[in-house]
Design a protein around this motif. Structure first.
Motif, mmCIF file in Angstrom:
data_model
loop_
_atom_site.group_PDB
_atom_site.id
_atom_site.type_symbol
_atom_site.label_atom_id
_atom_site.label_comp_id
_atom_site.label_asym_id
_atom_site.label_seq_id
_atom_site.Cartn_x
_atom_site.Cartn_y
_atom_site.Cartn_z
ATOM 1 N N ALA A 31 53.544 37.745 33.269
ATOM 2 C CA ALA A 31 54.558 38.561 33.937
ATOM 3 C C ALA A 31 54.050 39.972 34.205
ATOM 4 C CB ALA A 31 55.826 38.611 33.086
ATOM 5 N N LEU A 32 53.390 40.571 33.218
ATOM 6 C CA LEU A 32 52.932 41.951 33.372
ATOM 7 C C LEU A 32 51.753 42.047 34.338
ATOM 8 C CD1 LEU A 32 52.951 44.953 32.570
ATOM 9 C CD2 LEU A 32 51.512 44.350 30.611
ATOM 10 N N LEU A 33 50.737 41.235 34.145
ATOM 11 C CA LEU A 33 49.531 41.346 34.964
ATOM 12 C C LEU A 33 49.782 40.929 36.401
ATOM 13 C CD1 LEU A 33 46.894 40.011 32.407
ATOM 14 C CD2 LEU A 33 47.638 42.361 32.816
ATOM 15 N N GLY A 34 50.801 40.094 36.615
ATOM 16 C CA GLY A 34 51.150 39.695 37.970
ATOM 17 C C GLY A 34 51.716 40.818 38.814
ATOM 18 N N ARG A 35 52.054 41.943 38.184
ATOM 19 C CA ARG A 35 52.576 43.091 38.928
ATOM 20 C C ARG A 35 51.482 43.872 39.647
ATOM 21 N NH1 ARG A 35 56.095 45.691 33.936
ATOM 22 N NH2 ARG A 35 57.375 43.843 33.450
ATOM 23 N N PHE A 36 50.228 43.623 39.302
ATOM 24 C CA PHE A 36 49.126 44.424 39.843
ATOM 25 C C PHE A 36 48.487 43.715 41.031
ATOM 26 C CE2 PHE A 36 49.659 45.904 35.566
ATOM 27 C CZ PHE A 36 49.321 47.242 35.581
ATOM 28 N N ALA A 37 48.227 44.479 42.071
ATOM 29 C CA ALA A 37 47.560 43.954 43.261
ATOM 30 C C ALA A 37 46.178 44.595 43.398
ATOM 31 C CB ALA A 37 48.400 44.246 44.505
ATOM 32 N N ALA A 38 45.362 44.035 44.289
ATOM 33 C CA ALA A 38 44.047 44.596 44.622
ATOM 34 C C ALA A 38 43.177 44.782 43.386
ATOM 35 C CB ALA A 38 44.211 45.931 45.360
ATOM 36 N N VAL A 39 43.140 43.751 42.541
ATOM 37 C CA VAL A 39 42.318 43.761 41.327
ATOM 38 C C VAL A 39 41.230 42.709 41.468
ATOM 39 C CG1 VAL A 39 42.321 43.241 38.860
ATOM 40 C CG2 VAL A 39 44.167 44.610 39.848
ATOM 41 N N ASP A 40 39.982 43.065 41.140
ATOM 42 C CA ASP A 40 38.864 42.144 41.285
ATOM 43 C C ASP A 40 38.664 41.253 40.066
ATOM 44 O OD1 ASP A 40 38.147 43.371 43.775
ATOM 45 O OD2 ASP A 40 37.207 44.994 42.636
ATOM 46 N N LEU A 41 39.009 41.760 38.894
ATOM 47 C CA LEU A 41 38.668 41.098 37.645
ATOM 48 C C LEU A 41 39.682 41.495 36.583
ATOM 49 C CD1 LEU A 41 36.295 39.411 36.288
ATOM 50 C CD2 LEU A 41 35.362 41.630 35.601
ATOM 51 N N VAL A 42 40.007 40.560 35.667
ATOM 52 C CA VAL A 42 40.970 40.825 34.597
ATOM 53 C C VAL A 42 40.288 40.636 33.244
ATOM 54 C CG1 VAL A 42 43.131 40.083 33.502
ATOM 55 C CG2 VAL A 42 42.925 40.103 36.010
ATOM 56 N N GLY A 43 40.504 41.579 32.332
ATOM 57 C CA GLY A 43 40.048 41.446 30.959
ATOM 58 C C GLY A 43 41.237 41.138 30.062
ATOM 59 N N PHE A 44 41.230 39.962 29.445
ATOM 60 C CA PHE A 44 42.364 39.455 28.671
ATOM 61 C C PHE A 44 41.949 39.304 27.206
ATOM 62 C CE2 PHE A 44 44.533 35.289 27.407
ATOM 63 C CZ PHE A 44 45.696 35.902 26.978
ATOM 64 N N HIS A 45 42.477 40.173 26.352
ATOM 65 C CA HIS A 45 42.106 40.122 24.944
ATOM 66 C C HIS A 45 42.861 39.052 24.179
ATOM 67 C CE1 HIS A 45 42.687 41.278 20.671
ATOM 68 N NE2 HIS A 45 41.391 41.482 20.747
ATOM 69 N N GLY A 46 44.117 38.803 24.554
ATOM 70 C CA GLY A 46 44.953 37.886 23.793
ATOM 71 C C GLY A 46 45.555 38.574 22.574
ATOM 72 N N GLN A 47 46.167 37.795 21.697
ATOM 73 C CA GLN A 47 46.839 38.342 20.521
ATOM 74 C C GLN A 47 46.142 37.863 19.247
ATOM 75 O OE1 GLN A 47 49.795 40.445 20.160
ATOM 76 N NE2 GLN A 47 48.760 40.493 18.175
#
Length: 371
Positions: free
Chosen positions: A85-101
């Motif tokens: 839900a949160l990361l879907g708010r961002f546009a024009a992004v080339d790469l995502v860093g996902f740490h997890g919990q």
């Protein structure tokens, strides 16, 4: 998607990366955009935050300390739903860093466990996702934490530091990064020393949640009216962890008995004592620095606690300031760090080294998943 692959592999290109962090304080998910080539910070972008609800926090808390079992599936759903839900708010992004919990961390025994599926997130966001940052480090004998120090090194360069500086992150667990900005690369010998200082907000949050039904001591107001119990503080500092030579790391619940040490105290005295324990752990940690830093820059939720900041100011022999004093964002520094690390992973650059996690040699962790 071939264009995305080519971009992240191009060594000199500046990438617009989005990093996300859900820490052991269990407050929520931070997300922030960073423009970087994985070496230099080229600019900071937008950021956002998605708080966990009380119910979600209860689900995550129930999973803490579990390596397997029925508690992990609902906690994973919470993590994935919140991040999607949160990361879907961002546009024009080339790469995502996902740490997890992180729910369990015992690198010398069972390893480290972060909930979340980066491949599923890549499909949901239609973006390349870098995840599982810690496993490779642990497999090579490292502590798997802390991982932000390589970004702290870049921050010290960005701010033009002309001598050693320390970054102190006060989340659920405290961690310290000592940086020598005269070094060329973060993995160079002597460039970094990093380790966990001890418990920070986690035991205070757990105490206040149990006694008052609220997630944290806002503004340190409860602790501010209390008195520190010297005997409990002395017992805390007798823990063998503080004598261990860094690098070293902690699980969120490694000092769970701290709450027991203050169990007979009033709410205010208990909160004051737990806050003093956090500050005392930092003071002990500073003795391990190769040279005294010119300043300690505090990031994470703990910097919003004036009682804790005052205790640190009294305990340490150098100025203690929030990272905002040098133009950084202490609420988003960890999320920015995983944006930075994501680019390094995608480009085959190391993300940890002997001075940060005790790993045998500089290593680049992480897995890249494409949609």
């Amino acid at each position: 998607m071939d264009k995305a692959r080519d971009m992240v592999r191009e060594k000199r290109a500046v990438i617009t990366a989005l990093g996300a962090m859900s820490g052991t304080s269990l407050d929520g998910v931070d997300a922030a955009v960073l423009r970087t080539d994985g070496v230099t910070i080229h600019g900071f972008g937008p950021h956002d935050y998605r708080a966990y609800t009380d119910g979600e926090r209860d689900v995550l808390r129930a999973a803490l300390g579990h390596w397997h079992g029925p508690a992990l599936d609902p906690a994973t759903r919470v993590v994935m739903d919140a991040h999607t839900a949160l990361l879907g708010r961002f546009a024009a992004v080339d790469l995502v860093g996902f740490h997890g919990q992180t729910v369990a961390h015992a690198p010398r025994l069972q390893g480290t466990l972060q909930l979340g599926d980066g491949a599923a997130l890549a499909r949901a966001l239609d973006r390349p996702v870098v995840w599982d940052f810690r496993s490779a480090d642990v497999e090579l004998g490292g502590e798997g934490a802390p991982l932000a120090p390589f970004f702290h090194f870049a921050c010290a360069k960005w701010m033009g530091a002309d001598g050693p500086v320390a970054f102190l992150n006060l989340g659920g667990v405290g961690n310290l990064t000592w940086v020598d900005p005269a070094a060329v690369r973060p993995e160079d010998e002597g460039a970094l020393l990093a380790f966990d200082t001890g418990p920070a907000n986690a035991p205070i949050n757990d105490l206040i949640q149990a006694r008052r039904g609220v997630p944290f001591d806002a503004g340190g107001r409860i602790a501010s009216s209390g008195t520190v119990e010297a005997g409990a503080l002395e017992l805390f500092l007798a823990e063998p962890y503080f004598a261990r030579i860094p690098p070293k790391s902690l699980d969120r619940n490694d000092f769970a008995e701290m709450v027991g040490l203050v169990g007979e105290l009033s709410d205010a005295d208990a909160a004051a004592t737990l806050t003093a324990m956090c500050a005392a752990g930092v003071a002990e940690a500073m003795q391990h620095c190769p040279r005294p830093p010119g300043q300690v820059l505090v990031t994470g939720g703990g910097r919003h606690n004036p009682v804790l900041m005052k205790m640190l100011d009294v305990s340490l022999d150098c100025p203690v300031r929030p990272v905002e004093a040098v133009g950084l964002d202490g609420d988003m520094l960890e999320a920015q760090a995983f944006a930075f690390l994501a680019v390094r992973v995608a480009r085959g650059l190391p993300t940890s080294c002997p001075g940060t996690t005790g790993v045998r040699a500089a290593v680049g962790g992480g897995t890249v998943s494409y949609p």
